[in-house]
Design a protein around this motif. Sequence first.
Motif, PDB file in Angstrom:
ATOM      1  N   THR A  71      12.618  29.093 -23.509  1.00  0.00           N
ATOM      2  CA  THR A  71      13.721  29.742 -22.809  1.00  0.00           C
ATOM      3  C   THR A  71      13.602  29.467 -21.321  1.00  0.00           C
ATOM      4  O   THR A  71      12.505  29.493 -20.750  1.00  0.00           O
ATOM      5  N   VAL A  72      14.717  29.182 -20.717  1.00  0.00           N
ATOM      6  CA  VAL A  72      14.763  28.918 -19.285  1.00  0.00           C
ATOM      7  C   VAL A  72      15.619  30.015 -18.665  1.00  0.00           C
ATOM      8  O   VAL A  72      16.801  30.147 -18.967  1.00  0.00           O
ATOM      9  N   GLU A  73      14.986  30.835 -17.841  1.00  0.00           N
ATOM     10  CA  GLU A  73      15.711  31.918 -17.193  1.00  0.00           C
ATOM     11  C   GLU A  73      16.218  31.436 -15.843  1.00  0.00           C
ATOM     12  O   GLU A  73      15.441  30.940 -15.025  1.00  0.00           O
ATOM     13  N   LYS A  74      17.484  31.578 -15.651  1.00  0.00           N
ATOM     14  CA  LYS A  74      18.077  31.178 -14.375  1.00  0.00           C
ATOM     15  C   LYS A  74      18.369  32.437 -13.581  1.00  0.00           C
ATOM     16  O   LYS A  74      19.162  33.273 -13.984  1.00  0.00           O
ATOM     17  N   VAL A  75      17.715  32.565 -12.442  1.00  0.00           N
ATOM     18  CA  VAL A  75      17.896  33.720 -11.585  1.00  0.00           C
ATOM     19  C   VAL A  75      18.675  33.261 -10.357  1.00  0.00           C
ATOM     20  O   VAL A  75      18.236  32.374  -9.624  1.00  0.00           O
ATOM     21  N   VAL A  76      19.810  33.849 -10.164  1.00  0.00           N
ATOM     22  CA  VAL A  76      20.641  33.478  -9.036  1.00  0.00           C
ATOM     23  C   VAL A  76      20.667  34.665  -8.065  1.00  0.00           C
ATOM     24  O   VAL A  76      21.709  35.250  -7.813  1.00  0.00           O
ATOM     25  N   LEU A  77      19.509  35.023  -7.575  1.00  0.00           N
ATOM     26  CA  LEU A  77      19.414  36.101  -6.597  1.00  0.00           C
ATOM     27  C   LEU A  77      19.205  35.491  -5.222  1.00  0.00           C
ATOM     28  O   LEU A  77      18.553  34.453  -5.087  1.00  0.00           O
ATOM     29  N   PRO A  78      19.738  36.119  -4.198  1.00  0.00           N
ATOM     30  CA  PRO A  78      19.539  35.572  -2.856  1.00  0.00           C
ATOM     31  C   PRO A  78      18.082  35.762  -2.434  1.00  0.00           C
ATOM     32  O   PRO A  78      17.428  36.733  -2.796  1.00  0.00           O
ATOM     33  N   ASN A  79      17.598  34.795  -1.660  1.00  0.00           N
ATOM     34  CA  ASN A  79      16.218  34.923  -1.193  1.00  0.00           C
ATOM     35  C   ASN A  79      16.169  35.879  -0.003  1.00  0.00           C
ATOM     36  O   ASN A  79      17.192  36.374   0.480  1.00  0.00           O
ATOM     37  N   GLU A  80      14.978  36.124   0.495  1.00  0.00           N
ATOM     38  CA  GLU A  80      14.766  37.116   1.550  1.00  0.00           C
ATOM     39  C   GLU A  80      15.491  36.720   2.854  1.00  0.00           C
ATOM     40  O   GLU A  80      16.047  37.580   3.544  1.00  0.00           O
TER      41      GLU A  80
END
Length: 164
Positions: A71-80
């Motif tokens: 499984t490949v989880e794609k996280v599209v959260l902004p960085n710091e």
Amino acid sequence: MATPALKDLPKVDVDLKSALESFSPTALKSASTEEKCLLPTAEDLIEERKHFDILKSVEDFDTSQLKKTDTVEKVVLPNEEDVKMEKVQQLVSGIEGFDSTKLRHTETNEKNPLPDKDAIQQEKSQHDFINGIEHFNRTSLKHAETQEKNPLPTKEVIDQEKAA
């Protein structure tokens, strides 16, 4: 089993006895009885069978037929850094959009919370006094012999004063 004697039977109130004797079954209302069947219908049985078959197929499932996958989880959260830039942008837009005409004029009263020279001098002398006690050099003290200058009277002197 023998029939009990008349004296052994329970006593019945006279009013109740007369009411029972004058009772007529024809005075009762007729009621029709209706049988209710609590057995499940054919539809209920079919639903229950489907549910049972699904549970059975889940229990009997052969997991060896499954294929291994990653499984490949794609996280599209902004960085710091993006979060900081967004906060700064919101702050700047809030400052630029502020309407200074809504402000009211105020007079500022400056108060001097500092103590006067006398209070400072008094506090300094108290601090020096405490400091002198804390850092006192005991080696500079000289040994002294204590002499008792007011001795207690002896028993003879007390007896003489009592006699006088």
